[in-house]
Design a protein around this motif. Structure first.
Motif, PDB file in Angstrom:
ATOM      1  N   ASP A 125       1.029  -1.222   0.021  1.00 31.23           N
ATOM      2  CA  ASP A 125      -0.022   0.065  -0.034  1.00 31.23           C
ATOM      3  C   ASP A 125       0.948   1.221  -0.033  1.00 31.23           C
ATOM      4  O   ASP A 125       1.519   1.492   1.280  1.00 31.23           O
ATOM      5  N   LEU A 126       0.797   1.850  -1.096  1.00 33.44           N
ATOM      6  CA  LEU A 126       1.746   3.237  -1.122  1.00 33.44           C
ATOM      7  C   LEU A 126       0.947   4.613  -0.711  1.00 33.44           C
ATOM      8  O   LEU A 126       1.580   5.646  -0.755  1.00 33.44           O
ATOM      9  N   ALA A 127      -0.280   4.375  -0.073  1.00 30.62           N
ATOM     10  CA  ALA A 127      -0.813   5.545   0.137  1.00 30.62           C
ATOM     11  C   ALA A 127      -0.430   6.366   1.523  1.00 30.62           C
ATOM     12  O   ALA A 127      -0.186   7.451   1.275  1.00 30.62           O
ATOM     13  N   PRO A 128      -0.055   5.657   2.440  1.00 31.63           N
ATOM     14  CA  PRO A 128       0.435   6.457   3.501  1.00 31.63           C
ATOM     15  C   PRO A 128       1.811   7.424   3.089  1.00 31.63           C
ATOM     16  O   PRO A 128       2.779   6.940   2.593  1.00 31.63           O
ATOM     17  N   ALA A 129       1.708   8.717   3.693  1.00 31.76           N
ATOM     18  CA  ALA A 129       2.826   9.479   3.230  1.00 31.76           C
ATOM     19  C   ALA A 129       4.016   8.967   4.043  1.00 31.76           C
ATOM     20  O   ALA A 129       4.150   8.882   5.109  1.00 31.76           O
ATOM     21  N   GLY A 130       5.187   9.104   3.231  1.00 32.65           N
ATOM     22  CA  GLY A 130       6.490   8.815   3.699  1.00 32.65           C
ATOM     23  C   GLY A 130       6.587   7.310   4.298  1.00 32.65           C
ATOM     24  O   GLY A 130       7.581   6.988   4.726  1.00 32.65           O
ATOM     25  N   ALA A 131       5.605   6.414   3.937  1.00 28.60           N
ATOM     26  CA  ALA A 131       5.762   5.070   4.410  1.00 28.60           C
ATOM     27  C   ALA A 131       5.321   4.167   2.990  1.00 28.60           C
ATOM     28  O   ALA A 131       4.560   4.578   2.437  1.00 28.60           O
TER      29      ALA A 131
ATOM     30  N   ALA B  49      10.378  -4.861  -0.487  1.00 28.19           N
ATOM     31  CA  ALA B  49       9.537  -3.677   0.036  1.00 28.19           C
ATOM     32  C   ALA B  49      10.268  -2.442   0.512  1.00 28.19           C
ATOM     33  O   ALA B  49      10.243  -1.440   0.093  1.00 28.19           O
ATOM     34  N   GLN B  50      11.468  -2.898   1.335  1.00 25.81           N
ATOM     35  CA  GLN B  50      12.112  -1.910   1.846  1.00 25.81           C
ATOM     36  C   GLN B  50      12.941  -1.081   0.769  1.00 25.81           C
ATOM     37  O   GLN B  50      12.936   0.195   0.720  1.00 25.81           O
ATOM     38  N   LYS B  51      13.290  -1.942  -0.168  1.00 26.83           N
ATOM     39  CA  LYS B  51      14.304  -1.202  -1.402  1.00 26.83           C
ATOM     40  C   LYS B  51      13.272  -0.432  -1.795  1.00 26.83           C
ATOM     41  O   LYS B  51      13.567   0.742  -2.460  1.00 26.83           O
ATOM     42  N   LEU B  52      12.015  -0.718  -2.241  1.00 29.46           N
ATOM     43  CA  LEU B  52      11.283   0.036  -3.143  1.00 29.46           C
ATOM     44  C   LEU B  52      10.718   1.397  -2.328  1.00 29.46           C
ATOM     45  O   LEU B  52      10.793   2.286  -2.805  1.00 29.46           O
ATOM     46  N   ALA B  53      10.636   1.250  -0.998  1.00 25.29           N
ATOM     47  CA  ALA B  53      10.270   2.223  -0.223  1.00 25.29           C
ATOM     48  C   ALA B  53      11.545   3.653  -0.126  1.00 25.29           C
ATOM     49  O   ALA B  53      11.490   4.629  -0.423  1.00 25.29           O
ATOM     50  N   GLU B  54      12.642   2.950  -0.092  1.00 23.97           N
ATOM     51  CA  GLU B  54      14.063   3.873   0.120  1.00 23.97           C
ATOM     52  C   GLU B  54      14.126   4.361  -1.217  1.00 23.97           C
ATOM     53  O   GLU B  54      14.222   5.685  -1.367  1.00 23.97           O
ATOM     54  N   GLY B  55      13.807   3.833  -2.315  1.00 28.00           N
ATOM     55  CA  GLY B  55      13.907   4.229  -3.799  1.00 28.00           C
ATOM     56  C   GLY B  55      13.060   5.555  -4.057  1.00 28.00           C
ATOM     57  O   GLY B  55      13.023   6.210  -4.868  1.00 28.00           O
ATOM     58  N   ASP B  56      11.893   5.183  -3.591  1.00 27.86           N
ATOM     59  CA  ASP B  56      10.704   6.282  -3.486  1.00 27.86           C
ATOM     60  C   ASP B  56      10.872   7.251  -2.489  1.00 27.86           C
ATOM     61  O   ASP B  56       9.998   8.219  -2.493  1.00 27.86           O
ATOM     62  N   GLY B  57      11.955   7.387  -1.697  1.00 25.35           N
ATOM     63  CA  GLY B  57      12.215   8.342  -0.538  1.00 25.35           C
ATOM     64  C   GLY B  57      11.477   8.356   0.561  1.00 25.35           C
ATOM     65  O   GLY B  57      11.170   9.300   1.367  1.00 25.35           O
TER      66      GLY B  57
ATOM     67  N   SER C  71      10.841   6.505   4.409  1.00 25.19           N
ATOM     68  CA  SER C  71      11.698   6.490   5.596  1.00 25.19           C
ATOM     69  C   SER C  71      10.992   5.179   6.494  1.00 25.19           C
ATOM     70  O   SER C  71      11.359   4.949   7.438  1.00 25.19           O
ATOM     71  N   ARG C  72       9.784   4.707   6.152  1.00 26.90           N
ATOM     72  CA  ARG C  72       9.237   3.644   7.067  1.00 26.90           C
ATOM     73  C   ARG C  72       8.566   2.579   6.390  1.00 26.90           C
ATOM     74  O   ARG C  72       7.830   2.831   5.192  1.00 26.90           O
ATOM     75  N   LEU C  73       8.483   1.354   6.665  1.00 26.39           N
ATOM     76  CA  LEU C  73       7.954   0.331   6.329  1.00 26.39           C
ATOM     77  C   LEU C  73       7.349  -0.650   7.495  1.00 26.39           C
ATOM     78  O   LEU C  73       7.754  -0.674   8.344  1.00 26.39           O
ATOM     79  N   TYR C  74       5.923  -0.581   7.234  1.00 25.86           N
ATOM     80  CA  TYR C  74       5.156  -1.331   8.368  1.00 25.86           C
ATOM     81  C   TYR C  74       4.209  -2.228   8.064  1.00 25.86           C
ATOM     82  O   TYR C  74       3.918  -2.524   6.746  1.00 25.86           O
ATOM     83  N   LEU C  75       3.858  -3.271   9.084  1.00 21.58           N
ATOM     84  CA  LEU C  75       2.909  -4.061   8.567  1.00 21.58           C
ATOM     85  C   LEU C  75       1.919  -4.343  10.100  1.00 21.58           C
ATOM     86  O   LEU C  75       2.520  -3.837  10.845  1.00 21.58           O
ATOM     87  N   LYS C  76       0.902  -4.865   9.757  1.00 23.41           N
ATOM     88  CA  LYS C  76       0.006  -5.253  10.995  1.00 23.41           C
ATOM     89  C   LYS C  76      -0.274  -6.768  10.943  1.00 23.41           C
ATOM     90  O   LYS C  76      -0.408  -7.499  10.057  1.00 23.41           O
ATOM     91  N   VAL C  77      -0.109  -7.506  12.139  1.00 18.34           N
ATOM     92  CA  VAL C  77      -0.195  -8.916  12.157  1.00 18.34           C
ATOM     93  C   VAL C  77      -0.969  -9.077  13.198  1.00 18.34           C
ATOM     94  O   VAL C  77      -1.036  -8.372  14.249  1.00 18.34           O
ATOM     95  N   TRP C  78      -1.600 -10.554  13.577  1.00 19.90           N
ATOM     96  CA  TRP C  78      -2.555 -10.806  14.519  1.00 19.90           C
ATOM     97  C   TRP C  78      -1.669 -10.694  15.773  1.00 19.90           C
ATOM     98  O   TRP C  78      -0.454 -11.355  15.602  1.00 19.90           O
ATOM     99  N   ALA C  79      -1.867 -10.222  16.808  1.00 18.80           N
ATOM    100  CA  ALA C  79      -0.870 -10.018  17.778  1.00 18.80           C
ATOM    101  C   ALA C  79      -0.759 -11.281  18.765  1.00 18.80           C
ATOM    102  O   ALA C  79       0.192 -11.680  19.418  1.00 18.80           O
ATOM    103  N   ARG C  80      -1.789 -12.399  18.386  1.00 22.35           N
ATOM    104  CA  ARG C  80      -1.473 -13.765  19.098  1.00 22.35           C
ATOM    105  C   ARG C  80      -0.784 -14.701  18.170  1.00 22.35           C
ATOM    106  O   ARG C  80      -0.544 -15.949  18.608  1.00 22.35           O
ATOM    107  N   ASP C  81      -0.173 -14.077  17.071  1.00 21.23           N
ATOM    108  CA  ASP C  81       0.371 -15.301  16.130  1.00 21.23           C
ATOM    109  C   ASP C  81       2.037 -15.091  16.506  1.00 21.23           C
ATOM    110  O   ASP C  81       2.844 -14.219  15.949  1.00 21.23           O
TER     111      ASP C  81
END
Length: 166
Positions: A77-83, A108-116, A118-128
């Motif tokens: 998802d490329l919508a979040p600003a800066g991430a 994903a990190q390489k793509l994010a860095e190349g696009d300027g 500075s953050r990569l994130y994900l959400k996971v099930w907390a009990r996993d």
């Protein structure tokens, strides 16, 4: 064998993701009943929803193939600003533990860095615990936990894991 990432643009690949989700969600959400896991797949990974997200222009889906066989998928998802949000990363049980997920994170990190960004994130099930271990191996840090109603009467705690640089 090295995995291949195929960007999803055609209907047949969207439908393939929907079919993979039906199988993977039952494997992945094994602490839930198979009926609830399939309902999650129907709600969050239907062909119509996936197609709408792709055509929104902000979410890119990729099919992961290993030896010519589809073994999983991920979405950026490329919508979040800066991430960049790694909004989906699902692998069939037989494809786990082979470094495919770590390769996706590096991509994903390489793509994010190349696009300027500075953050990569994900959400996971907390009990996993497997997902938590994966996040730690990839050098993410836990930044938040929230309770989300994913289906009527079904709530999950989702943990946000992030990687920052620069």
């Amino acid at each position: 064998m090295k995995p291949i990432y195929k960007q999803v643009t055609k209907t047949r690949y969207v439908e393939q993701i929907e079919q993979l989700a039906q199988e993977i969600f039952v494997q992945h959400y094994h602490k839930l009943t198979p009926k609830v896991a399939r309902a999650l797949a129907d709600t969050y990974q239907s062909a119509d929803l996936t197609d709408d997200q792709i055509h929104s222009g902000t979410v890119n889906y990729f099919l992961i193939e290993l030896g010519g066989e589809a073994v999983g998928y991920f979405a950026l998802d490329l919508a979040p600003a800066g991430a960049v949000c790694l909004s989906r990363l699902f692998l069939l049980e037989k494809a786990r533990g082979q470094g495919i997920g770590r390769g996706v994170v590096a991509y994903a990190q390489k793509l994010a860095e190349g696009d300027g960004r500075s953050r990569l994130y994900l959400k996971v099930w907390a009990r996993d615990l497997k997902a938590e271990s994966f996040c730690k191996k990839c050098r993410f840090r836990k930044s938040d936990v929230e309770t989300v109603e994913v289906l009527p009467g079904v709530t999950l705690e989702l943990a946000t894991w992030e990687k920052l640089w620069r």
